[in-house]
Design a protein around this motif. Structure first.
Motif, short mmCIF file in Angstrom:
data_model
loop_
_atom_site.label_atom_id
_atom_site.label_comp_id
_atom_site.label_asym_id
_atom_site.label_seq_id
_atom_site.Cartn_x
_atom_site.Cartn_y
_atom_site.Cartn_z
N ILE A 105 34.72 89.51 31.82
CA ILE A 105 36.01 89.56 31.12
C ILE A 105 36.10 88.42 30.10
O ILE A 105 36.49 88.60 28.95
CB ILE A 105 37.18 89.51 32.12
N VAL A 138 38.66 94.88 29.46
CA VAL A 138 37.76 95.35 30.53
C VAL A 138 36.88 96.50 30.06
O VAL A 138 35.75 96.66 30.53
CB VAL A 138 38.53 95.70 31.83
N ALA A 175 43.23 91.63 30.59
CA ALA A 175 43.38 93.03 31.03
C ALA A 175 42.91 94.02 29.97
O ALA A 175 42.43 95.11 30.31
CB ALA A 175 44.85 93.32 31.37
N CYS A 176 43.01 93.64 28.71
CA CYS A 176 42.73 94.59 27.62
C CYS A 176 41.26 94.79 27.37
O CYS A 176 40.86 95.77 26.75
CB CYS A 176 43.25 94.07 26.30
N SER A 219 45.44 99.55 36.42
CA SER A 219 46.04 98.81 37.53
C SER A 219 46.68 99.81 38.47
O SER A 219 46.01 100.42 39.31
CB SER A 219 47.04 97.79 36.97
N LEU A 227 46.36 93.41 35.50
CA LEU A 227 45.78 94.50 36.29
C LEU A 227 45.92 94.27 37.79
O LEU A 227 45.40 95.04 38.60
CB LEU A 227 44.30 94.70 35.94
N THR A 284 45.50 96.75 25.46
CA THR A 284 46.81 97.08 26.04
C THR A 284 47.92 96.06 25.78
O THR A 284 49.09 96.41 25.81
CB THR A 284 46.66 97.32 27.56
N THR A 302 38.65 102.32 23.13
CA THR A 302 39.31 101.64 24.24
C THR A 302 40.71 101.21 23.81
O THR A 302 41.00 101.12 22.61
CB THR A 302 38.48 100.45 24.75
N SER A 308 38.67 98.20 35.95
CA SER A 308 39.47 97.12 36.54
C SER A 308 38.57 95.92 36.81
O SER A 308 37.35 96.01 36.72
CB SER A 308 40.08 97.56 37.88
N ALA A 367 42.40 88.97 34.12
CA ALA A 367 43.10 90.23 33.85
C ALA A 367 44.33 90.32 34.76
O ALA A 367 44.48 91.27 35.52
CB ALA A 367 42.15 91.40 34.08
N PRO A 399 41.94 100.43 30.64
CA PRO A 399 42.25 99.41 31.64
C PRO A 399 43.18 100.00 32.71
O PRO A 399 44.10 100.75 32.38
CB PRO A 399 42.96 98.31 30.84
#
Ligand SMILES: *Cc1c(COP(=O)(O)O)cnc(C)c1O
Length: 334
Positions: A259, A280, A277-278, A175, A229, A302, A299, A200, A226, A173
Motif C-alpha cells: 500500500i 489497493v 484505501a484508494c 471494506s 477499509l 475512492t 480502478t 483489501s 488503508a 477497494p
C-alpha cells in the motif's frame, strides 16, 4: 430492490451534487501494464470521497418532515451524512467515541454535523445512535448495507462504462462491500465481459474473510494505511455480502508495504494525493498479485481524507507509526 433501474434512479437523484467525477489514464501504470490503466477520481468529490453518492441518495429520499439522521461513522461516511443532511436542512447527529481524533470531529462540524461523544468504543457510539432512532425518531443511514447506498455507489460503474465501454477489469477497494456490490452488479449488467475484483488490506479484511467462509464473519481489526477499509461487514448483513458473493470475480489482499509503495506511485507518477484505501487496486497490480489483467483496466481512487503530515512523512521515505505497528519508510526511486 437493488437493480440496474435503482442505479439509474440513483444517478438522477445525485446529479449535479455527487456525479461526473473525471476518469483519467495513468501514463505510468498504462506503460507498466501495457494497456490503458484508468483512474476514476472520486477523490475529487466535494467531501473528498465517493461516500457522498450513497449518503445523498439515501437522505434525498427521506420525507422533508423527518427529524434528522444519525450514523456512527467517524470517517468518510460521517462526512457525507453531515454534508447531505445540511443541504436538506436536516440535523445530522454523528455519534463517536472519545478516542476519535479532534481533526475528524472538526471536519464533520465544518460540514454542518452535530457531534455526540459517548463511551470509549465504536460499540458505545452505536448504542447512542440506536437510542437516537428509538427515542428521538432520527433515521440511521448505514455506511454500506442499504439498497439506496449500494445503488448509488453503482453509479460510479455507470459513469465509467459510459465513458469507456471497453473496460475489461475493474479494481475496487473493499471494506463493507457497498461500493464493490454496487459497482460489480452494475458493471455486469452493462457489459458481458468485464471482471470486477475486490481488494483489501491483508489484516482485518472482513468481506474477503466472509466470502471465504461463505457467511459474514467477525474479524480482528488492525491499524492500516488503508484505515477507510477497516471495520466489519455486520453479522446480520442483508445486502452487500450476497451481492459481492454473486458478482465479484475475485478478491485480493495487499500488505502495508504494498500500500505504501502504491501511494508513492500515485503521488510521484500521477501527482495525486489519496488515502491508502484508494491505492489497493494499484498495489494489487504493482505487487504482481494480479499479473496481466485484461485491459483496459480501471480502478477507483475512492477518497483523499488523510492526515497530511503522515502522508508527507510516507512520501519522504520516513517510517510511519500506526497505533502499535510501524510501517517502514522507503524512499521512492521510480
Ligand atoms: C468507505 C470507503 C471504502 C470502502 O467502501 P465499502 O462500501 O465500505 O466497501 C473505500 N475507500 C474509501 C476512501 C472509503 O471511504
Amino acid at each position: 430492490m437493488i437493480s440496474l433501474e435503482a442505479v439509474y434512479s440513483a444517478a438522477d437523484q445525485i446529479r449535479g451534487v455527487a456525479d461526473n467525477t473525471p476518469m483519467v489514464p495513468s501514463a505510468y501504470l498504462s506503460r507498466r501494464s501495457g494497456t490503458d490503466f484508468l483512474l476514476k477520481l472520486e477523490n475529487t468529490q466535494s467531501i473528498g470521497a465517493f461516500k457522498l453518492r450513497g449518503a445523498w441518495n439515501a437522505i434525498a429520499k427521506l420525507p422533508a418532515d423527518c427529524n434528522g439522521v444519525t450514523c456512527c461513522s467517524t470517517g468518510n461516511h460521517g462526512r457525507a451524512v453531515a454534508f447531505a443532511a445540511a443541504q436538506r436542512g436536516m440535523q445530522a447527529v454523528i455519534c463517536m467515541s472519545e478516542l476519535v481524533p479532534q481533526a475528524k470531529i472538526d471536519g464533520i462540524k465544518a460540514l454542518g454535523g452535530k457531534i455526540r461523544i459517548v463511551g470509549r468504543s465504536q460499540d458505545d457510539a452505536q448504542v447512542e445512535s440506536t437510542r437516537l432512532v428509538a427515542e428521538e425518531g432520527l433515521v440511521e443511514i448505514p455506511p454500506f448495507d442499504h439498497p439506496d447506498v449500494i445503488s448509488a455507489q453503482g453509479t460510479i460503474a455507470l459513469e465509467m462504462l459510459a465513458a469507456r465501454p471497453d473496460i475489461k477489469t475493474i479494481l475496487v477497494p473493499m471494506s463493507g462491500g457497498g461500493l464493490a456490490a454496487g459497482v460489480a452488479m452494475t458493471a455486469k449488467a452493462l457489459s458481458s465481459d468485464v471482471k470486477v475484483i475486490g481488494i483489501s488490506m491483508d489484516q482485518g479484511a472482513a468481506m474477503h474473510q466472509s466470502l471465504q467462509a461463505g457467511k459474514p464473519v467477525a474479524v480482528d481489526e488492525a491499524p492500516s494505511l488503508a484505515d477507510s477499509l477497516g471495520g466489519g461487514v455486520g453479522l446480520n448483513n442483508q445486502f452487500s455480502f450476497a451481492l459481492c458473493q454473486r458478482y465479484l470475480d475475485q478478491t485480493i489482499l495487499v500488505t502495508e508495504e504494498e500500500i505504501r509503495d502504491a501511494m508513492q506511485v500515485l503521488f510521484f507518477e500521477d501527482r495525486i494525493v489519496a488515502e491508502g484505501a484508494c491505492v489497493v487496486g494499484i498495489a494489487a497490480f504493482m505487487s504482481g498479485k494480479l499479473p496481466n489483467p485484461d485491459g483496459p483496466v480501471a480502478t477507483i481512487i475512492t477518497g483523499r481524507n488523510l492526515d497530511m503530515h503522515m502522508f508527507l512523512d510516507l512520501m519522504a521515505g520516513k517510517d510511519v507509526r500506526l497505533g502499535e505497528t510501524i510501517v517502514k519508510g522507503r524512499r521512492y526511486a521510480g
